[in-house]
Design a protein around this motif. Structure first.
Motif, mmCIF file in Angstrom:
data_model
loop_
_atom_site.group_PDB
_atom_site.id
_atom_site.type_symbol
_atom_site.label_atom_id
_atom_site.label_comp_id
_atom_site.label_asym_id
_atom_site.label_seq_id
_atom_site.Cartn_x
_atom_site.Cartn_y
_atom_site.Cartn_z
ATOM 1 N N MET A 1 0.967 -1.010 0.036
ATOM 2 C CA MET A 1 0.043 -0.261 0.038
ATOM 3 C C MET A 1 0.883 1.250 -0.002
ATOM 4 O O MET A 1 2.048 1.155 0.183
ATOM 5 N N GLU B 1 -1.295 -12.775 11.159
ATOM 6 C CA GLU B 1 -2.316 -13.467 10.953
ATOM 7 C C GLU B 1 -2.321 -14.418 9.787
ATOM 8 O O GLU B 1 -3.046 -15.187 9.677
ATOM 9 N N GLY C 1 -5.085 -3.660 2.440
ATOM 10 C CA GLY C 1 -3.896 -4.206 1.919
ATOM 11 C C GLY C 1 -3.740 -5.671 1.945
ATOM 12 O O GLY C 1 -3.077 -6.533 1.508
ATOM 13 N N ASP D 1 -2.480 -12.617 -0.035
ATOM 14 C CA ASP D 1 -1.337 -12.785 -1.028
ATOM 15 C C ASP D 1 -0.443 -13.874 -0.477
ATOM 16 O O ASP D 1 0.192 -14.674 -1.186
ATOM 17 N N ALA E 1 4.831 -11.309 6.364
ATOM 18 C CA ALA E 1 3.972 -10.782 7.293
ATOM 19 C C ALA E 1 2.775 -10.158 6.656
ATOM 20 O O ALA E 1 2.287 -8.989 6.867
ATOM 21 N N ILE F 1 -6.986 1.470 12.044
ATOM 22 C CA ILE F 1 -8.435 1.532 11.887
ATOM 23 C C ILE F 1 -8.687 0.497 13.158
ATOM 24 O O ILE F 1 -10.052 0.249 13.607
#
Ligand SMILES: Cc1cc2nc3c(=O)[nH]c(=O)nc-3n(C[C@H](O)[C@H](O)[C@H](O)COP(=O)(O)OP(=O)(O)OC[C@H]3O[C@@H](n4cnc5c(N)ncnc54)[C@H](O)[C@@H]3O)c2cc1C
Length: 414
Positions: free
Chosen positions: A36, A387, A175, A179, A165, A45
């Motif tokens: 990004m 994650e 973003g 991937d 990551a 956020i």
């Protein structure tokens, strides 16, 4: 332009920034690649813009919010846990506050402060380069080792260690579009199929407009499968959308039931509006109310037992002649009133998508990653954190702690 580094970190989220900083503090040259225009979009956020960065629960309680795979984290948490994380930010000038449920937030109430602490520290390190707008497409390998990455534009970057990551699939506009799964599958990793988690549950019923947007406090939610087996039960707050149940209680339930729903099962949700009152006591109260207000219309009396916003939903659930007066309500009808107060029923057919999911369930199989270092067991010099791993937890600051702690573990070892 840097074309090689000791450590390439792919993804500038919570875990990637922490890994980059930890590796840089050990003197490694670090290249952080973020697709990004800015790193940390999701971090900024989190917690509705307030960032619930961790939870002060003791380790045992904390791990219960992660679930059955939580033992994977014992080593990483043993070295960098909630106290160390809090100290980390406080030392960087971010005062923190512990709120209800042991949730930790920056005292300013701004997630941006957490992001700034990380980015300013990274920028202060001369051995760290951050490249933005830089999407990694492939992990480069030599024999059984990762030796760099290839970008979308074909450029190759060599590295001694590669730290993956890239996050999950949730909130793709930040973003995190998943991937990393494809790149890691390509180098031999098993990806446990992913599903959205901490996400609203879609129901078959169309809820009345008066109830849509309403938050019901102090309720119990129970979710059962088709045979009536209880899958989840919790107490707290939930809210209603036109075609979905949401709110904290529902998000927690989604962690348990999302995979079943995505496998095609239909489940049943029961909401108890009076969980603190036993059937017998509630029945006595109904009898008293019916006797004391005999001439009042049933339609009007419903407000004695529930918030006004819940009345249309209740009437949708229980078909009765609401033009009756209370003295005309039969024993059978009273029983049905009680049953509906203690258990309105909804048919749960699906979850909302990744666009609304706080986390992704599933990911890189934990058996293929060393818990001490986050090193891949498939390729030496490859590290997998955050994650992307097959780990997820309840709301309450647990997910960010996982991202930060696994980031530190990789940063200390790469
Ligand atoms: C709305 C929302 C609120 C949340 N609130 C909280 C909260 O208060 N507390 C809490 O504990 N958890 C919260 N979470 C969950 C938490 O934010 C995540 O678990 C955590 O951010 C995961 O960190 P990560 O570093 O693994 O991945 P991410 O933060 O998702 O970062 C991954 C990064 O990798 C980049 N990337 C992806 N693919 C590529 C590629 N090919 N090349 C280069 N870069 C790439 C992405 O752009 C992104 O910047 C929230 C999540 C959401 C969506």
């Amino acid at each position: 332009m840097v074309s090689h580094a000791d450590v390439v970190v792919v993804g500038g989220g919570a875990s990637g920034m922490m890994a980059a900083l930890t590796a840089a503090e050990r003197g490694r040259s670090v290249l952080l690649l973020e697709r990004m225009d800015q790193p940390g979009r999701k971090l900024r956020i989190t917690g509705k813009g307030r960032c619930n960065l961790t939870n002060t629960a003791p380790l045992r309680d904390f791990l219960m919010h992660v679930g059955s795979d939580s033992r994977f984290l014992r080593n990483a948490f043993g070295r960098f846990f909630n106290e160390e994380l809090m100290q980390f930010f406080e030392q960087r000038g971010v005062p923190l506050t512990v709120e209800r449920g042991l949730r930790v937030f920056p005292s300013s109430g701004k997630a941006q402060d957490i992001f700034m602490a990380l980015i300013l520290d990274l920028e202060a390190h001369s051995n760290v380069t951050i490249r933005k707008g830089c999407r990694v497409k492939r992990i480069l390998t030599a024999e059984s080792s990762a030796c760099g990455v290839e970008l979308e534009n074909g450029e190759q970057i060599a590295a001694h260690s590669v730290v993956m990551a890239t996050g999950g699939r949730s909130y793709p506009l930040t973003g995190s579009t998943g991937d990393g799964y494809a790149m890691l599958r390509e180098v031999g990793h098993t990806i446990v199929p992913t599903v959205p988690s901490l996400v609203p549950l879609i129901i078959d019923e169309n809820l009345p407009s008066e109830t849509v947007g309403f938050t019901l406090k102090n309720a119990t939610l129970r979710v059962c499968d088709a045979s009536g087996r209880k899958l989840y039960e919790g107490f707290g707050e939930l809210s209603f959308e036109e075609d979905a149940l949401c709110g904290p209680l529902v998000l927690s339930a989604s962690r348990v039931v999302s995979r079943l729903l995505h496998a095609g099962q239909t489940l049943t949700a029961h909401i108890d509006m009076k969980p603190a009152i036993e059937d017998k006591t509630l029945d006595k109260r109904l009898i008293n109310d019916l006797n004391a207000n005999g001439n009042r219309l049933l339609d009007d009396a419903l407000r004695l037992w529930m918030p006004a916003e819940m009345v249309p939903l209740f009437k949708q659930q229980l078909k009765l002649d609401y033009t009756k007066k209370l003295h005309q309500v039969s024993g059978v009808e009273r029983r049905r009133l009680l049953q509906t107060l203690k258990g309105s029923t909804f048919t749960v057919t699906a979850t909302r998508g990744y666009e609304e999911a706080i986390v992704t369930q599933g990911g890189v199989a934990l058996s293929e990653v060393e818990p001490k270092s986050m090193r891949s067991r498939k390729l030496s010099s490859l590290y997998i954190i955050g994650e992307l791993l097959d780990l997820d937890a309840d709301t309450g600051g647990y997910n960010l702690q996982i991202a930060f702690s696994t980031g530190v573990a990789a940063g200390q070892n790469c």
